[in-house]
Design a protein around this motif. Structure first.
Motif, PDB file in Angstrom:
ATOM      1  N   ARG A  84      44.765  32.427  50.794  1.00 10.05           N
ATOM      2  CA  ARG A  84      44.893  32.610  49.354  1.00 10.05           C
ATOM      3  C   ARG A  84      43.506  32.530  48.725  1.00 10.05           C
ATOM      4  NH1 ARG A  84      49.344  27.845  48.426  1.00 10.05           N
ATOM      5  NH2 ARG A  84      50.741  28.396  50.151  1.00 10.05           N
ATOM      6  N   LEU A  85      43.304  33.330  47.709  1.00 12.17           N
ATOM      7  CA  LEU A  85      42.020  33.368  47.008  1.00 12.17           C
ATOM      8  C   LEU A  85      42.309  33.524  45.519  1.00 12.17           C
ATOM      9  CD1 LEU A  85      38.953  33.457  47.766  1.00 12.17           C
ATOM     10  CD2 LEU A  85      39.132  35.957  47.547  1.00 12.17           C
ATOM     11  N   SER A  86      41.640  32.725  44.680  1.00 13.21           N
ATOM     12  CA  SER A  86      41.859  32.825  43.235  1.00 13.21           C
ATOM     13  C   SER A  86      40.540  32.625  42.492  1.00 13.21           C
ATOM     14  CB  SER A  86      42.877  31.787  42.767  1.00 13.21           C
ATOM     15  OG  SER A  86      42.400  30.473  42.982  1.00 13.21           O
ATOM     16  N   ARG A  87      40.470  33.161  41.282  1.00 16.15           N
ATOM     17  CA  ARG A  87      39.268  33.013  40.478  1.00 16.15           C
ATOM     18  C   ARG A  87      39.571  33.318  39.022  1.00 16.15           C
ATOM     19  NH1 ARG A  87      34.460  36.852  40.996  1.00 16.15           N
ATOM     20  NH2 ARG A  87      34.213  35.988  38.905  1.00 16.15           N
ATOM     21  N   ASP A  88      38.689  32.818  38.165  1.00 17.01           N
ATOM     22  CA  ASP A  88      38.762  33.180  36.750  1.00 17.01           C
ATOM     23  C   ASP A  88      38.230  34.599  36.572  1.00 17.01           C
ATOM     24  OD1 ASP A  88      39.712  30.676  36.245  1.00 17.01           O
ATOM     25  OD2 ASP A  88      37.781  29.873  35.565  1.00 17.01           O
ATOM     26  N   LEU A  89      38.770  35.304  35.535  1.00 15.84           N
ATOM     27  CA  LEU A  89      38.362  36.688  35.300  1.00 15.84           C
ATOM     28  C   LEU A  89      37.526  36.848  34.037  1.00 15.84           C
ATOM     29  CD1 LEU A  89      41.513  38.787  36.264  1.00 15.84           C
ATOM     30  CD2 LEU A  89      39.366  38.559  37.505  1.00 15.84           C
ATOM     31  N   PHE A  90      38.149  36.642  32.879  1.00 12.50           N
ATOM     32  CA  PHE A  90      37.456  36.882  31.621  1.00 12.50           C
ATOM     33  C   PHE A  90      38.115  36.044  30.536  1.00 12.50           C
ATOM     34  CE2 PHE A  90      40.412  40.341  32.627  1.00 12.50           C
ATOM     35  CZ  PHE A  90      41.365  40.162  31.642  1.00 12.50           C
ATOM     36  N   GLU A  91      37.437  35.921  29.435  1.00  9.64           N
ATOM     37  CA  GLU A  91      37.938  35.139  28.323  1.00  9.64           C
ATOM     38  C   GLU A  91      38.902  35.975  27.471  1.00  9.64           C
ATOM     39  OE1 GLU A  91      37.505  31.887  27.636  1.00  9.64           O
ATOM     40  OE2 GLU A  91      36.461  31.819  29.584  1.00  9.64           O
ATOM     41  N   MET A  92      39.977  35.327  27.042  1.00  8.38           N
ATOM     42  CA  MET A  92      40.921  35.940  26.120  1.00  8.38           C
ATOM     43  C   MET A  92      41.059  35.025  24.912  1.00  8.38           C
ATOM     44  SD  MET A  92      43.854  37.391  28.742  1.00  8.38           S
ATOM     45  CE  MET A  92      44.594  38.397  27.431  1.00  8.38           C
ATOM     46  N   SER A  93      41.854  35.427  23.962  1.00 10.19           N
ATOM     47  CA  SER A  93      41.992  34.651  22.730  1.00 10.19           C
ATOM     48  C   SER A  93      42.489  33.239  22.992  1.00 10.19           C
ATOM     49  CB  SER A  93      42.943  35.361  21.761  1.00 10.19           C
ATOM     50  OG  SER A  93      42.428  36.616  21.388  1.00 10.19           O
ATOM     51  N   THR A 147      40.880  31.395  29.404  1.00 11.78           N
ATOM     52  CA  THR A 147      40.354  32.194  30.499  1.00 11.78           C
ATOM     53  C   THR A 147      41.473  32.799  31.338  1.00 11.78           C
ATOM     54  OG1 THR A 147      38.441  30.730  30.631  1.00 11.78           O
ATOM     55  CG2 THR A 147      38.828  32.187  32.503  1.00 11.78           C
ATOM     56  N   ALA A 148      41.455  34.108  31.505  1.00  8.40           N
ATOM     57  CA  ALA A 148      42.412  34.767  32.389  1.00  8.40           C
ATOM     58  C   ALA A 148      42.021  34.499  33.841  1.00  8.40           C
ATOM     59  CB  ALA A 148      42.439  36.265  32.124  1.00  8.40           C
ATOM     60  N   ALA A 149      43.025  34.423  34.721  1.00  8.48           N
ATOM     61  CA  ALA A 149      42.766  34.131  36.134  1.00  8.48           C
ATOM     62  C   ALA A 149      43.669  34.997  36.997  1.00  8.48           C
ATOM     63  CB  ALA A 149      43.003  32.654  36.431  1.00  8.48           C
ATOM     64  N   ILE A 150      43.212  35.226  38.227  1.00  6.45           N
ATOM     65  CA  ILE A 150      43.978  36.059  39.155  1.00  6.45           C
ATOM     66  C   ILE A 150      43.900  35.452  40.547  1.00  6.45           C
ATOM     67  CG2 ILE A 150      42.029  37.559  39.765  1.00  6.45           C
ATOM     68  CD1 ILE A 150      44.049  39.902  39.805  1.00  6.45           C
ATOM     69  N   SER A 151      44.928  35.685  41.337  1.00  2.00           N
ATOM     70  CA  SER A 151      44.924  35.234  42.725  1.00  2.00           C
ATOM     71  C   SER A 151      45.545  36.306  43.601  1.00  2.00           C
ATOM     72  CB  SER A 151      45.714  33.932  42.888  1.00  2.00           C
ATOM     73  OG  SER A 151      47.102  34.167  42.854  1.00  2.00           O
ATOM     74  N   GLY A 152      45.184  36.262  44.871  1.00  2.00           N
ATOM     75  CA  GLY A 152      45.780  37.152  45.851  1.00  2.00           C
ATOM     76  C   GLY A 152      45.926  36.415  47.166  1.00  2.00           C
ATOM     77  N   GLY A 153      46.872  36.822  47.954  1.00  2.00           N
ATOM     78  CA  GLY A 153      47.077  36.127  49.215  1.00  2.00           C
ATOM     79  C   GLY A 153      47.815  36.988  50.219  1.00  2.00           C
ATOM     80  N   ALA A 154      47.758  36.545  51.470  1.00  2.00           N
ATOM     81  CA  ALA A 154      48.460  37.237  52.547  1.00  2.00           C
ATOM     82  C   ALA A 154      49.013  36.195  53.508  1.00  2.00           C
ATOM     83  CB  ALA A 154      47.529  38.181  53.288  1.00  2.00           C
TER      84      ALA A 154
END
Length: 914
Positions: free
Chosen positions: A483-492, A495-502
């Motif tokens: 699994r891997l996750s990180r912050d993406l960008f600032e929103m109102s 901070t938006a975040a995303i993860s992916g995994g296998a």
């Protein structure tokens, strides 16, 4: 206080529970609760902490606690449950108001469960509740690779349990339709803790003792490593039916109940239309009684001879070694090994089809109208001189996990390798006899089924006993995940975040019988079988959290699974958290699910065994009235146990589901937190075995499931009770088919409620908690063409669904003392009221009364490191309510939903030192 609002793994080092709460938050968990409008009295403590990045139950993302989402998660402090007298993982699950489980350890009595016990959230099936240990899968039980045996979970090492109630199949797996139960062990431990406990019922039987040692060394922060090891041993003694007044007999005329078998001692015999017993009309009480339906014959009160709780021994070795590696990374190795020994006893062995020639010393003596003494008779003999049939089931579970967790280039990652294995065997250790040998000895005149056994005959019976293993089975699951996750960008809103995994995993299953043993012991309900199967699963997951505004956060997730034998599936999820005011949070989610048939569903051995309940042959004894013209024999075809073929089905289709939840969490006044969550599950192509009662009741619809003796080969008839109970090639039912099948739809919905209130009182602190589940509806089909049937509040086919369940507790703590009073409650329901087993029909139909148990415990810490607890479970010695169910060998009550121990005293002590 309760933990349903935090939705948090809380894997930081700060694990200490609030001292007055059994269902609790850690400090960082409490911060998430506060963000949801939780208890504001926690603010001063939280204001001094630095916010931490932690992983959330129901999410693969790590974020700071002030941006946490609201998921319906219950967090249970297991140590405080231990202080309340809970002694097993099974008991932990039974305390959940969301649990509708009927798969308990006592089910091993009279069936081939191997002593396993399973979780079943929402009542939609044990195979649709995903059980995890530290966030990863556990091998399913070898004899039923549909679900995880809770005995394989290391209870002594479990620190907390997190129950995700929204069916997060997009995150954890497509089989998490009913929900997820995640058992979490200690992250690190330093020192030595010795603990022992004992429970002793006021009535005879059921004593339990447990001892545990836990030791660990090292400190992750100071020297970069920690190792801990735990060894736990427990032993519960059996409870006999005779030890409890409510269970001591299956013959209760005042309730219309006659739970008996026509195979008795002294034995009944038949010749054409003649059916008789030499000991009639008095028979041989208390076990052999006059038949209420067939004059001149006797019946056997089998319920009086069984255990209602088996003898169980469990030993568990668990350990974890954690090391700091690289920069900001932890490598851990987790090992668990569990042995479970389950011994259960049922009624003495029934041997049917005993042919006694005319002139034999064993020929029945007496005057019997219509009997032609120049012809043979066929007898059925309950082997009371051989004693109760005693089964032993042994299971062994191993688990090895390597986990690497940390941060890299601003990203959080987690990778792991795991191997889990479960092996089991069950067999006869006493009481079972070699049926062909007994038949030959009776035919030769050396055994007599109609009179008490002589010393010489007892010696022959001892020789006839057959001991050995019926079957051995193994289930393994091995895999790897990343699994891997990180912050993406600032929103109102943040901070938006995303993860992916296998994830890749391989499952394997096998089941083999000892053919010589199962052929010699027909009552074991086994047929020679050697089956195996395996599958590979590859899965990809992705998830994003979008804080659209300061009030609104959206969660998106999706999972793709590819099964080597069931095809591929894509399952999305959407969730939201809306916080319009400081003290109110609205939340909801929607997702789809996909449940592939398990290897056991597909390949389980097809065996023929006795049904637990009696029934009337719809052709030879319609409505309980024998049809002589069609070849009916009352003692054989009316109110008797039919044999049922069970097992796998390679033609099964996957189950598919749609789930959504909608709820709120709020703080109406200071220190009072509450939540309510509506859930709705729709499932199609449900995989299950069609209940015997439905097959019998709908003969025309299911005519192809009936296999009558005259249509079966002679070698098959030779192992079927009803074929041997009369003339060979008769019109009697040899067996009915009830293998796994796609039965139809399930639709259920309801509301989970929680509340917690904590306040100072008389120099101490009082914490009150409440956890309840109300089910509005539970409808299902037994086939795609059947109408939907409502199961809430009524016993249908094989079980009820409880309309309402709740637990209420109050804990008062002052200084080194604390006390806890807890109440567990289930509503009543309309009973089974089976016309085939309730003598007297509708005039004896009844409803099962509500069931409430009260527990009380007092704890103290007399010196540093020492803790002592004494208490009483079932304080008011409440007996299980009467039930006329016939789906379990135990009669007079339903052992799946009640505690037959009665008032039980317990004491627990522990001592910790460095």
């Amino acid at each position: 206080m309760f933990g349903p609002w935090s939705g948090r793994r809380c894997d930081s080092a700060d694990h200490q529970p609030t001292r007055n709460s059994m269902f609790r938050h850690t400090k960082t968990c409490a911060a998430a609760l506060l963000a949801l409008g939780g208890s504001s009295f926690l603010l001063p403590a939280l204001a001094q902490q630095q916010l931490q990045r932690v992983e959330i139950t129901g999410s693969n993302l790590k974020r700071t606690v002030d941006s946490e989402e609201a998921l319906p998660v219950t967090i249970i402090n297991v140590e405080q449950l231990r202080q309340s007298g809970v002694t097993s993982v099974e008991q932990v699950v039974q305390m959940l108001s969301t649990s509708q489980s009927s798969n308990v350890g006592s089910n091993s009595i009279g069936s081939s469960t191997g002593g396993a016990t399973y979780a079943n959230l929402r009542g939609i099936g044990t195979n649709k509740t995903l059980v995890l240990l530290n966030g990863r899968r556990v091998a399913a039980f070898a004899f039923n690779v549909n679900a995880v045996d809770l005995n394989a979970i290391p209870f002594a090492a479990v620190e907390r349990v997190e129950v995700l109630r929204d069916g997060a199949s997009a995150i954890y797996g497509t089989d998490a339709i009913g929900g997820v139960i995640n058992f979490i062990t200690k992250r690190e431990y330093k020192g030595v803790t010795l603990s022992a406990e004992m429970t002793k019922p006021q009535k005879t039987g059921g004593d339990t003792d447990r001892a545990n040692i836990l030791f660990g060394f090292g400190n992750l922060e100071e020297n970069g490593s920690n190792v801990w090891i735990s060894f736990d041993r427990s032993h519960q003694k059996r409870v006999r039916a005779l030890d409890r007044d409510f269970a001591r007999t299956g013959v209760i005329p005042s309730k219309g109940v006659s739970g008996t078998s026509p195979t008795t001692f002294p034995g009944n015999f038949t010749q054409g239309s003649v059916a008789a017993n030499p000991s009639a009309p008095d028979c041989a009480p208390p076990l052999s009684l006059p038949s209420p339906t067939s004059a001149g014959t006797c019946v056997f009160d089998f319920s009086a001879t069984i255990d209602i709780i088996p003898e169980v021994k469990t030993e568990t070795l668990a350990g974890r070694a954690t090391f700091k590696v690289f920069k900001d990374s932890l490598l851990s190795v987790e090992v668990v090994s569990t042995d479970n020994d389950n011994i259960s006893r049922v009624a003495p062995d029934p041997v049917a089809g005993i042919s006694i020639p005319a002139g034999s010393p064993s020929y029945p003596v007496g005057t019997f109208p219509g009997l032609d003494t120049t012809k043979p008779v066929t007898a059925a003999w309950r082997m009371v001189p051989a004693g109760s049939r005693t089964n032993q089931a042994l299971s062994h579970a191993d688990r090895l996990v390597f986990d690497l967790t940390g941060t890299l280039a601003g990203m959080d990652y987690r990778a792991g390798l795991y191997y889990t294995d479960n092996t089991a065997q069950d067999g006869a250790i006493d009481g079972y006899v070699n049926a062909p040998f007994v038949r030959s000895e009776v035919a030769a005149g050396r055994l007599n089924p109609f009179v008490p056994a002589t010393p010489a005959q007892l010696a022959i019976i001892e020789t006839a006993k057959r001991r050995g293993t019926f079957a051995t089975a193994e289930g393994t699951t091995q895999g790897a995940d990343f699994r891997l996750s990180r912050d993406l960008f600032e929103m109102s809103g943040g901070t938006a975040a995303i993860s992916g995994g296998a994830e890749f995993r391989k499952e394997f299953y096998r089941n083999d019988t000892d053919d010589a043993v199962v052929r010699a012991i027909p009552s074991a309900g086994r047929s020679p079988n050697h089956v195996s199967g395996d599958r590979k699963v590859l899965a990809f997951t992705t998830e994003a959290v979008l804080p659209v505004t300061k009030m609104l956060e959206v969660q998106l997730a999706a999972r793709y699974d590819d099964y080597s034998d069931a095809g591929s599936t894509f399952n999305p999820k959407i969730g939201f958290r809306l916080q319009p005011t400081k003290n109110l949070v609205l939340r909801g989610s929607a997702n789809t699910g996909f449940k592939a048939p398990t290897l056991d569903d597909l390949y389980a051995p097809q065996t023929i065994t006795f049904a637990t309940s009696s029934s009337n042959d719809p052709i030879l004894c319609p409505g309980g009235v024998v049809n002589v013209a069609a070849g009916g024999v009352k003692s054989r075809d009316c109110g008797a146990q039919v044999q049922v073929q069970q097992g796998g089905n390679t033609k099964l289709k996957p189950e598919k589901s749609k789930t959504f939840t909608l709820g709120l969490a709020f703080e109406p006044v200071k220190n009072l937190t509450m939540s309510a969550d509506y859930w709705n599950i729709k499932l199609k192509d449900q995989i299950n075995a069609l209940p015997q009662a439905s097959i019998i009741a709908n003969y025309i619809q299911y005519a192809d499931r009936f296999h009558r003796c005259k249509d079966l080969p002679l070698d098959v008839q030779a192992n079927l009770n009803r074929c041997l109970a009369g003339d060979t090639n008769s019109n009697a039912i040899g067996y009915i088919t009830a293998t796994q099948d796609n039965l139809g739809r399930v639709e259920t919905d309801g509301i989970d409620f929680t509340a917690a209130y904590s306040f100072p009182l008389a120099g101490g602190n009082l914490a009150l908690t409440w956890d309840g589940t109300w089910i509005r509806s539970y409808k299902y089909q037994n086939s795609p063409t059947d109408p939907m049937r409502e199961n809430v509040g009524v016993y249908i086919d094989s079980s009820p669904v409880f309309r309402w369940q709740h637990t209420v507790s109050g804990t008062y703590a002052i200084g080194n003392w604390s006390s806890r009073l807890a109440l567990r409650h289930k509503t009543g329901y309309y009973d089974k009221n089976d016309p085939a087993s309730v003598v007297g029909g509708p005039s004896f139909y009844q409803s099962v009364k509500p069931y409430t148990l009260v527990d009380f415990a007092v704890s103290t810490k007399p010196i540093k490191g020492m803790s002592l607890t004494v208490g009483v479970k079932n304080l008011f010695d409440t007996d299980p309510p009467f039930s006329n169910q016939t789906d379990r060998s135990q009669r007079g009550f339903d052992p799946r939903y009640t505690d037959p121990l009665g008032r039980t005293f317990f004491v627990r002590g522990s001592y910790s030192f460095m």
